[in-house]
Enzyme design. Structure first.
Site, PDB file in Angstrom:
ATOM      1  N   HIS A 166      35.942  35.958  38.599  1.00 32.59           N
ATOM      2  CA  HIS A 166      35.635  37.025  39.815  1.00 32.59           C
ATOM      3  C   HIS A 166      34.903  36.162  40.587  1.00 32.59           C
ATOM      4  O   HIS A 166      33.985  34.989  40.205  1.00 32.59           O
ATOM      5  CB  HIS A 166      35.242  38.199  39.382  1.00 32.59           C
ATOM      6  N   HIS A 191      33.579  32.323  39.071  1.00 33.95           N
ATOM      7  CA  HIS A 191      33.153  31.924  37.894  1.00 33.95           C
ATOM      8  C   HIS A 191      33.576  33.045  36.831  1.00 33.95           C
ATOM      9  O   HIS A 191      34.270  34.030  37.277  1.00 33.95           O
ATOM     10  CB  HIS A 191      31.882  31.946  37.822  1.00 33.95           C
ATOM     11  N   HIS A 193      33.759  35.293  32.742  1.00 28.49           N
ATOM     12  CA  HIS A 193      32.876  36.122  31.795  1.00 28.49           C
ATOM     13  C   HIS A 193      33.904  36.523  30.768  1.00 28.49           C
ATOM     14  O   HIS A 193      35.060  36.729  30.871  1.00 28.49           O
ATOM     15  CB  HIS A 193      32.197  37.500  32.625  1.00 28.49           C
ATOM     16  N   ASP A 231      42.906  40.760  31.609  1.00 25.89           N
ATOM     17  CA  ASP A 231      42.576  39.556  30.653  1.00 25.89           C
ATOM     18  C   ASP A 231      43.354  38.294  31.107  1.00 25.89           C
ATOM     19  O   ASP A 231      44.452  38.300  31.662  1.00 25.89           O
ATOM     20  CB  ASP A 231      43.199  39.716  29.221  1.00 25.89           C
TER      21      ASP A 231
END
Length: 296
Positions: A166, A191, A193, A231
């Protein structure tokens, strides 16, 4: 000498909550005699297979009280003895369906030894002996139940994972303005997560199945509505909602809650909490039905 004496009763009479962890290994099977083999398989999936399957359970017992002059709420030796005497001695290395009379499904009062039913019955057995305020029972790292004495109501949590990228930036602001607000998270290429999402539902424990809701149905809802769509995506670009909404952890958790509230209601439970962990240092929690802070 005066200074030492003044600290002798430090904290005496003040309230404190303490916890004690206990572990046991048990097996169980989800199978009801009033259902056919096909119906049991349809309702409980692989959990209906004979002779059952096992788990390494972890029980967290929370107790409240006032500190005594020894600086303790309770003597931990007595706590350990009570938990061992009332719970783990009965359950460790046992087949749960054949341990306590509450799990005797040959009677109309018996229910299946699900996580949520088990934690409620453990409460009933410990409550006369310890000042418990809540129990948490982990069946596995990604599945646990909470109970705090609310009659037949309990909480069941499943944990899921998705990886996504995001960028935190508002379209109407300049790059410098976005950097002031969001720091490195505003960099133009985004980046990623590895997100952990906990979905907690609340409801009455069915007196026969021992379940708040169909666990398989709950897991499928979360997979279909959250994990599969999110995902390995760039949230800002692949999820239409985040084309205009900044995908902070708070906004992602809120959007997940909005997606799940009604579908979870349709399977007979209430969405109590969504917890989204973005990193080991950052997490957001949403309570769809209660804006106040809660402990479960």
């Amino acid at each position: 000498m005066t200074e030492i004496t003044s600290h002798t009763n430090h904290g005496k009479g003040r309230s404190c909550v303490i916890t004690r962890r206990a572990c046991f290994s048990s097996s169980h099977r989800y199978w009801l005699p009033e259902l056919s083999d096909d119906d049991n398989a349809s309702c409980f999936g692989n959990c209906a297979l004979a002779p059952g399957h096992g788990h390494n359970y972890e029980l967290i017992v929370s107790m409240a009280g006032e500190l005594d002059s020894d600086g303790m709420v309770l003597n931990l030796s007595e706590v350990k003895h009570a938990i061992r005497q009332e719970v783990t001695n009965h359950l460790d290395f046992r087949f749960l369906n054949e341990t306590w009379p509450e799990f005797d499904i040959s009677t109309s009062e018996g229910c299946l030894p699900t996580t949520e039913a088990l934690v409620r019955i453990i409460w009933n057995r410990l409550q006369p002996h310890l000042p418990i305020v809540s129990l948490r029972l982990y069946e596995q790292k990604s599945l646990w139940a909470d109970y705090s004495g609310e009659d037949m109501n309990a909480y069941l949590t499943i944990q899921k994972h998705f990886a996504a990228a995001h960028r935190l930036a508002r379209e109407e602001l300049s790059p410098n303005e976005n950097e002031v607000i969001y720091g490195k998270c505003a960099r133009p290429h985004g980046h990623g997560h590895n997100y952990l999402v906990d979905i907690t539902v609340k409801g009455a424990i069915d007196s026969r199945t021992g379940m708040i809701c169909d666990l398989s149905a709950l897991q499928k809802l979360v997979d279909d509505l959250v994990i599969e769509p999110f995902d390995h995506t760039f949230l800002n670009k692949d999820i239409p909602f985040f084309a205009k909404c900044v995908p902070t952890a708070e906004n992602i958790a809120l959007h997940i809650a909005d997606r799940l509230v009604e579908p979870i209601k349709e399977i007979g439970a209430t969405l109590h909490k969504v917890r989204l962990q973005e990193s080991p240092n950052n997490a957001a929690e949403i309570y769809p039905n209660d804006s106040s802070c809660q402990n479960i």
